[in-house]
Design an enzyme around this catalytic site. Structure first.
Site, mmCIF file in Angstrom:
data_model
loop_
_atom_site.group_PDB
_atom_site.id
_atom_site.type_symbol
_atom_site.label_atom_id
_atom_site.label_comp_id
_atom_site.label_asym_id
_atom_site.label_seq_id
_atom_site.Cartn_x
_atom_site.Cartn_y
_atom_site.Cartn_z
ATOM 1 N N HIS A 48 47.795 -30.996 59.605
ATOM 2 C CA HIS A 48 47.459 -32.190 58.828
ATOM 3 C C HIS A 48 48.620 -32.493 57.882
ATOM 4 O O HIS A 48 49.614 -31.756 57.830
ATOM 5 C CB HIS A 48 46.157 -31.989 58.042
ATOM 6 N N ASP A 50 49.479 -33.378 53.780
ATOM 7 C CA ASP A 50 48.975 -33.399 52.405
ATOM 8 C C ASP A 50 49.708 -34.490 51.628
ATOM 9 O O ASP A 50 50.929 -34.403 51.424
ATOM 10 C CB ASP A 50 49.186 -32.036 51.744
ATOM 11 N N LYS A 282 66.182 -3.765 93.748
ATOM 12 C CA LYS A 282 65.161 -4.692 94.254
ATOM 13 C C LYS A 282 63.948 -3.862 94.669
ATOM 14 O O LYS A 282 64.007 -3.076 95.610
ATOM 15 C CB LYS A 282 65.674 -5.488 95.444
ATOM 16 N N PHE A 684 83.299 -48.027 97.552
ATOM 17 C CA PHE A 684 81.921 -47.685 97.189
ATOM 18 C C PHE A 684 81.138 -47.484 98.483
ATOM 19 O O PHE A 684 81.192 -48.325 99.374
ATOM 20 C CB PHE A 684 81.331 -48.819 96.363
ATOM 21 N N GLY A 786 84.286 -44.036 80.728
ATOM 22 C CA GLY A 786 85.049 -45.279 80.627
ATOM 23 C C GLY A 786 85.062 -45.711 79.178
ATOM 24 O O GLY A 786 85.118 -44.900 78.270
ATOM 25 N N LYS A 787 84.906 -47.004 78.956
ATOM 26 C CA LYS A 787 84.930 -47.485 77.580
ATOM 27 C C LYS A 787 83.539 -47.665 76.994
ATOM 28 O O LYS A 787 83.392 -47.925 75.805
ATOM 29 C CB LYS A 787 85.695 -48.811 77.513
ATOM 30 N N ARG A 856 85.088 -39.504 86.982
ATOM 31 C CA ARG A 856 85.284 -40.943 87.150
ATOM 32 C C ARG A 856 86.577 -41.201 87.919
ATOM 33 O O ARG A 856 87.552 -40.460 87.779
ATOM 34 C CB ARG A 856 85.352 -41.652 85.794
#
Length: 903
Positions: A48, A50, A282, A684, A786-787, A856
């Site tokens: 809560h 106060d 193991k 691309f 980039g920018k 990039r």
């Protein structure tokens, strides 16, 4: 005596709360100074706030269960409590257990308040209608406190009031709990309340079951007598000083055991090299998480079954350790005469109820005494675990609880020795790895022989009298969900196991074969069953036609669902460990420091840089491998200005891959490929033939031109495959393949036009942050390489593309409307001089944005770096490079921050 009630409830020799000074009360009554107010977040019996106003030399106090709201329509209940001393206005700390109001107290807001109106505030307070203005660090403007006549708190008899925000310029309609959610930290120390302390509350069994998935209900209720006995035992066994997790880096306060499942290891073809790896035996047994909660001990299997009763002696041993709340991770085993774990002996011990033979080897401690340790380093967790066992098992060697020791480095030698001793294999773990509830490559297992779980699809009758079963038909599920036949097993049974098998399999009979192919349905003496039973099988190898060679039945695996059984194929673990990663980054950094930064079109400079790169590779056959992928032309300079080679780019992705995968998994990507580096022709590509490329898969996506296959990076090695194919950028969808039509993130791209300063760009990012938070969401900043800057908002997948796009546009439009001289909504270059284009268009179906940590296709070897908001302020330049890889992921809370877009 206004503080008489306050003092009567407290023992000041046990609590650090202030007693209060009568002299200060008298002084402040006469003072003309501004009246103080304070709001404290208090996690006592329930959380809560106060709310306290200075009046007549004390703090008049109200407990506000939900906290204040900036929405005038939200009338918040405020229960009037006893007056507090003025010194309480600076109190922040933990009220100890057993004291009134026990729990952490955080100083949430503070400042001054001014009564509104001509009426004396004392009279207004007595009348039950107090109007005032706040000048705080978080709350400002006009407020009302109104007494609800005739209504009092049912338990305490205290007066109920309402705290109401008046309509003014500080009000925010529809904000709800926004201000307490957005601004949760202390104004005094900047801490969260979890960092101050936790309030331990007794939990009901139903609360514990809802709290932790691995804590399935089913244990018998303790009587008061048994609880008292356990308490007395705990007092006898408790160490004089409990091991402390508070100083371990990345340990987080957590008053409840979090909901998580165990971390799993990836099967690899050979043990990893490097001193950053810890190697353990193991074990061939059952993986068990031991949960200690309020003195109750539960032993939980990897898929959430409560096996406390099955491993009774282990549970009793843990109970006798008198641990505080904790989660231990380990393996329950039975050792043979050569001190090697045997799954068959474990099965026999369970069938014959010889639990005293079972030992529990513990190797991790993901939770301890109020601290979630899953983000801590493994070696730190194991160091604390050893301290815990030393404190709670003094001289305890020979009992059922033991620590699983490890060897640092020398992976190949450790694996050879394990195989010589007849062990199943070893488990290797990165010393710096966190604890993750999934199968990871920071925990890997390498085996000495073949063994795995397989599904039983049927059995063949035996002609031997009393045996009933001659052999079992085994299989596993492929990626299409079909049960593939893997051969038969006819050895390894004893009378007890045969009796158990007959009983289980008979109850699951069906008329037809469950296998997709490979087993003749008319096989003589064949009985088919529903594929629900899992067996643990040892074998020497897989044959070329996908069958087991020399299989041996070890027992049933009741801790793994049949639907999860896949054929285990060992993966090749990257040789680029921390040592070679550091070397890769060092080489890159050296190239940056030594290569002069000149114009990118200066051919002579490029030639000079190229000459400085050593000619290490003489032919294609000598191509070095990164994560098992051969890198051809490794010394080709990709980023000429920096002297960064193709091999260094591959090594960068090998190092950063684990951090990158959470933002790539199951997400279709488009690629920018540059066969001659960013200085040459780049293109691309949305679709490509991935045959022969590791770590990649495709997903069909409907487009306007028809259905086409898009690439998905399935595991980190896929990044190396893409580097080999000259990929320099990865752009991801805003949704994942499992639900393409509902985005799980929103991106606002801040693209500065000519003349925009970095300071203006940073201000824009923080404006987006504020607007996103005002709508109940959380934004994460990304330096794009980039920018520009992206603000990425994680979403719960409820809204469709059009809704998310419209929502993003509304934020962009609000920025443009408020400051049209700074921001534009159009990408037209003629309108962008001196302004920032707020690009919301990346939120349409099929649109993509740069993936965090992607390189990039720009000179300078820049990278899209995720940063925190504090880091965004400190970053001197808008771009970072492959030579400055971060040590931690500032977006580690990204997935947890997902929230839905509200109507």
């Amino acid at each position: 005596m206004p503080l008489q009630t306050y003092r009567r409830k407290r023992h000041f020799e046990r609590t650090s709360e202030p007693r209060g000074s009568a002299a200060l009360e008298r002084q402040r009554k006469k003072s003309a100074a501004k009246l103080q107010f304070v709001i404290q977040k208090h996690d006592a019996t329930r959380l809560h706030y106060d709310f306290r106003l200075e009046l007549d030399g004390v703090l008049k106090s109200w407990a506000v269960p939900k906290g204040p709201s900036l929405d005038p329509a939200e009338r918040r209940l405020a229960v009037h409590v006893e007056d507090h001393p003025l010194e309480y206005g600076t109190f922040e700390g933990v009220i100890p257990e057993g004291q009134y109001g026990a729990g952490p107290v955080l100083l949430w807001d503070r400042g001054t308040w001014t009564p509104v109106g001509e009426e004396d505030p004392r009279q207004a307070y007595k009348r039950g209608r107090l109007k005032f203005e706040l000048q705080g660090e978080k709350l400002r403007g006009a407020w009302d406190l109104v007494r609800m006549h005739g209504r009092a708190d049912e338990r305490s008899g205290r007066e109920n009031w309402l705290l109401i925000k008046e309509r003014d310029r500080f009000a925010k309609a529809g904000d709800g709990d926004g201000v307490v959610t957005r601004r949760a930290k202390s104004v005094k120390t900047g801490r969260e309340i979890e960092q101050i302390g936790v309030r331990r509350r007794a939990a009901t069994p139903s609360q514990r079951a809802a709290r932790v998935k691995i804590m399935a209900p089913g244990g018998a209720k303790k009587t008061r007598r048994s609880r008292d006995r356990l308490s007395a035992q705990a007092k006898r066994n408790a160490p004089s000083r409990e091991p402390d997790a508070s100083e371990i880096p990345r340990a987080r306060r957590a008053d409840r055991i979090p909901n998580f499942l165990p971390q799993l290891a990836t099967f690899v073809d050979e043990a990893p090299v490097g001193d950053e790896w810890l190697h353990e035996v193991k074990f061939d047994g059952y993986r068990i998480l031991t949960v200690v909660n309020d003195g109750e001990v539960r032993l939980i299997t990897r898929n959430g079954k409560d096996w406390t009763a099955k491993f009774g002696p282990v549970a009793e041993a843990v109970k006798g350790m008198a641990l505080p709340d904790a989660v231990l991770d380990g393996e329950a085993v039975v050792m043979n005469e050569r001190s090697v774990s045997s799954f068959q002996l474990l099965q026999r011990a369970l069938l014959e109820q010889r639990g005293a033979e079972i030992r529990y080897f513990v190797f991790d401690l993901p939770y301890w005494s109020g601290f979630d340790l899953r983000e801590c380093r493994l070696d730190d967790r194991r160091r604390l675990l050893k301290e815990v066992l030393a404190a709670h098992l003094p001289g305890g060697a020979g009992g059922p609880i033991a620590f699983s020791e490890n060897i640092v480095g020398h992976g190949a030698a450790v694996q050879r020795e394990a195989c010589r001793l007849g062990l199943e294999g070893i488990v290797s773990k990165r010393a710096d790895s966190p604890y993750e509830s999934r199968r990871t490559r920071t925990w890997v297992k390498s085996k000495c022989g073949g063994s795995q779980e397989l599904v039983i699809g049927g059995w063949q009758e035996s002609q031997a009298q009393g045996r009933g079963i001659r052999s079992l038909f085994l299989g596993y599920y492929d990626s299409n969900g079909r049960l593939v036949h893997a051969g038969k097993v006819g050895s390894g049974f004893d009378e007890a196991s045969l009796a158990t098998l007959r009983r289980k399999l008979k109850a699951l009979e069906r008329p037809t074969s469950p296998f997709a192919a490979g087993v003749p349905a008319s096989r003589k003496g064949a009985h088919w069953i529903e594929p629900k039973v899992v067996a643990h099988i040892a074998f020497t190898e897989w044959t070329q036609d996908g069958r087991l060679r020399h299989p041996v039945y070890l027992g049933l695996r009741e801790d793994k669902p049949a639907s999860e059984v896949r054929r285990e194929m060992p993966k090749h673990l990257a040789r680029t460990t921390a040592q070679t990663t550091r070397a890769a980054l060092s080489r890159t950094k050296k190239g940056i420091e030594t290569a002069p930064a000149r114009a990118k079109d200066d051919r002579r400079e490029r030639a000079a840089v190229k000459e400085r790169v050593p000619a290490r590779i003489k032919s294609k056959s000598q191509a070095p491998e990164v994560e098992g992928v051969a890198i051809t032309h490794p010394d080709r300079v990709v980023f000429a200005e920096m002297g960064v080679t193709k091999l260094q780019v591959a090594e960068y992705y090998s190092a950063i891959g684990p951090k990158m995968m959470p933002y790539l998994e199951d997400r279709p990507v488009s690629l920018v490929r540059c066969p001659k580096g960013p200085g040459g022709t780049c293109f691309f590509q949305k679709h490509m033939d991935i045959r022969g490329l590791r770590g990649l898969r495709t997903v069909p996506i409907k487009e306007s031109s028809g259905t086409r296959e898009s690439v998905i990076v399935e595991e980190p090695v896929g990044l190396i495959s893409l580097v080999q194919w000259n990929t320099l950028e990865l752009h991801g969808w805003g949704s994942r393949a499992e639900d393409l039509e509902h985005p799980d993130k929103m991106v606002l791209d801040l693209d500065p036009g000519p003349g925009v300063t970095r300071q203006r760009l940073m201000e824009a990012a923080f404006t987006v942050k504020r607007l996103v938070e005002s709508r109940g969401l959380i934004g994460f900043p990304l330096l794009t390489g980039g920018k520009g800057v992206h603000v990425v908002v994680p979403l719960k997948r409820r809204a469709d593309w059009e809704t998310v796009k419209a929502f993003a546009r509304s934020i962009a439009a609000e920025m443009v409307e408020a400051e049209p001289d700074r921001y534009v909504l159009k990408m037209t270059k003629s309108e962008r001089a001196g302004k920032i284009f707020v690009d919301y268009l990346r939120n349409g179906r099929g649109a993509t944005s740069i993936v965090p940590y992607s390189t990039r296709a720009r000179e300078g070897a820049t990278v899209a770096w995720p940063v925190g908001w504090a880091g965004l302020r400190k970053t001197e330049a808008p771009t970072l490079t492959v030579a400055k890889a971060p040590k931690t992921d500032p977006w580690r809370d990204f997935v947890k921050a997902k929230k839905p877009i509200k109507a």
